[in-house]
Design an enzyme around this catalytic site. Sequence first.
Site, PDB file in Angstrom:
ATOM      1  N   ARG A   1      37.677  63.611   7.941  1.00  0.00           N
ATOM      2  CA  ARG A   1      37.128  62.748   7.845  1.00  0.00           C
ATOM      3  C   ARG A   1      36.911  61.434   8.944  1.00  0.00           C
ATOM      4  O   ARG A   1      37.369  60.608   8.560  1.00  0.00           O
ATOM      5  CB  ARG A   1      37.051  62.408   6.333  1.00  0.00           C
ATOM      6  CG  ARG A   1      35.630  61.336   5.835  1.00  0.00           C
ATOM      7  CD  ARG A   1      35.358  60.576   4.345  1.00  0.00           C
ATOM      8  NE  ARG A   1      37.297  60.556   4.063  1.00  0.00           N
ATOM      9  CZ  ARG A   1      37.694  59.349   3.935  1.00  0.00           C
ATOM     10  NH1 ARG A   1      37.123  58.826   4.699  1.00  0.00           N
ATOM     11  NH2 ARG A   1      38.206  59.149   2.903  1.00  0.00           N
TER      12      ARG A   1
ATOM     13  N   HIS B   1      34.713  57.422   3.063  1.00  0.00           N
ATOM     14  CA  HIS B   1      34.901  58.104   2.381  1.00  0.00           C
ATOM     15  C   HIS B   1      32.848  58.062   2.259  1.00  0.00           C
ATOM     16  O   HIS B   1      31.893  58.683   1.898  1.00  0.00           O
ATOM     17  CB  HIS B   1      35.793  57.826   1.320  1.00  0.00           C
ATOM     18  CG  HIS B   1      34.977  58.138  -0.811  1.00  0.00           C
ATOM     19  ND1 HIS B   1      35.640  59.723  -0.222  1.00  0.00           N
ATOM     20  CD2 HIS B   1      34.305  58.797  -1.064  1.00  0.00           C
ATOM     21  CE1 HIS B   1      34.784  61.002  -1.399  1.00  0.00           C
ATOM     22  NE2 HIS B   1      33.858  59.700  -2.121  1.00  0.00           N
TER      23      HIS B   1
ATOM     24  N   TYR C   1      43.446  52.371   4.651  1.00  0.00           N
ATOM     25  CA  TYR C   1      44.287  52.852   3.474  1.00  0.00           C
ATOM     26  C   TYR C   1      44.699  53.318   4.964  1.00  0.00           C
ATOM     27  O   TYR C   1      45.742  54.795   4.822  1.00  0.00           O
ATOM     28  CB  TYR C   1      43.789  53.925   2.546  1.00  0.00           C
ATOM     29  CG  TYR C   1      42.398  54.329   2.958  1.00  0.00           C
ATOM     30  CD1 TYR C   1      42.157  55.352   3.620  1.00  0.00           C
ATOM     31  CD2 TYR C   1      41.095  54.139   2.310  1.00  0.00           C
ATOM     32  CE1 TYR C   1      41.285  55.965   3.714  1.00  0.00           C
ATOM     33  CE2 TYR C   1      40.295  53.845   2.495  1.00  0.00           C
ATOM     34  CZ  TYR C   1      40.236  55.071   2.991  1.00  0.00           C
ATOM     35  OH  TYR C   1      38.625  56.196   3.208  1.00  0.00           O
TER      36      TYR C   1
END
Length: 362
Positions: A257, A261, A270
């Site tokens: 990805r 998200h 993160y």
Amino acid sequence: MISPEGRFEPNPAAEEFLPYVERLDEELLRRFYRDMVLARRVDTEAGHLQRQGQLALWPPLLGQEAAQVGSGHATRPQDTIFPAYREHAVAMIRGVDPVDIIRTMRGLTHGGWIPAEHGNFHLYTLVIGSQTLHATGYAMGIGLDAVRQDDPEKDEAVLVYFGDGATSQGDTNEALIWAASYQTPQVFFLQNNHWAISVPVSRQSRTPLVRRAAGFGLRATRVDGNDVLASYAVSAKQLDDARAGRGPGFIEAMTYRLGAHTTSDDPTRYRGADELAAWEARDPILRYRHHLEAQALADAAYFAEVEQEAADLAADLRARTLALGPPSLDVLFDNVYAEEHPVPREQKRWLQEYEAGFGEAR
């Protein structure tokens, strides 16, 4: 099957799937590229619209185009597809208008489209993993109806998409149990994009996720999800096996990805820039473009034509999105019951009078 540089170099594990690639004609091979580019451009434009306040939310597909386009084209018209919420490329392949996805994310509809009128492509599911149960129940119905004709051109299979995070959900594991028990004609397509929001897949599973399928008794294959030919071939074979009565299959498509998200997420909090850069270098669209050039299947004029089509599609998407008005009050009350019912009728009348009380000020 395709090297990062675009060379056709199938490894030994790919040999059993090569017949599915060999049957592809040049038109479909070029369409793989077109559909990936169009899906990415729609995805980008929708992201811009969300940032400009036109949508409540948008889940990007950036980086996962090959996994979706390859598997989407592996389906047959009679197959039924259950998506998660970022399968925009598959939706477009099956005939869903991107504006219908926009309407869903804008909060203008309770559903968005009727699956039977849109290539048997079901509605997006935002509850993580629940679509695996829906798909398995539907596939159980196919088996219980016992209408298989031993003809891959007519027999129906079910394809369900989910992410690595969904493998940690009870729903998904229950779906795998029931699918194995009833030997359903379906394929579980796991898009392992390495991150379940902010949790890395390494924290969710100490072993490759593809190995979990064996514990449930499913046929399983791990595939390079950034290789559109590999994604197509593995999906096509697994679906044919499901149609032939060989039970459910499982595919783990290794992809990444590249975006957030959803548009409510900040991935820089993160994951590191080095990891992102490494996967950007494995861009599935650029990789496949190199392949088409190496095979002399497309030239600069074709690529320019696709880019123009993508730009036109994005402009049309923006124009039609901005033209969307508020939903009618009718959608809150109509079809709550199969037949006319006094309670929603009275509630609708009260709300209409209440809204009318604001007059022109509203």
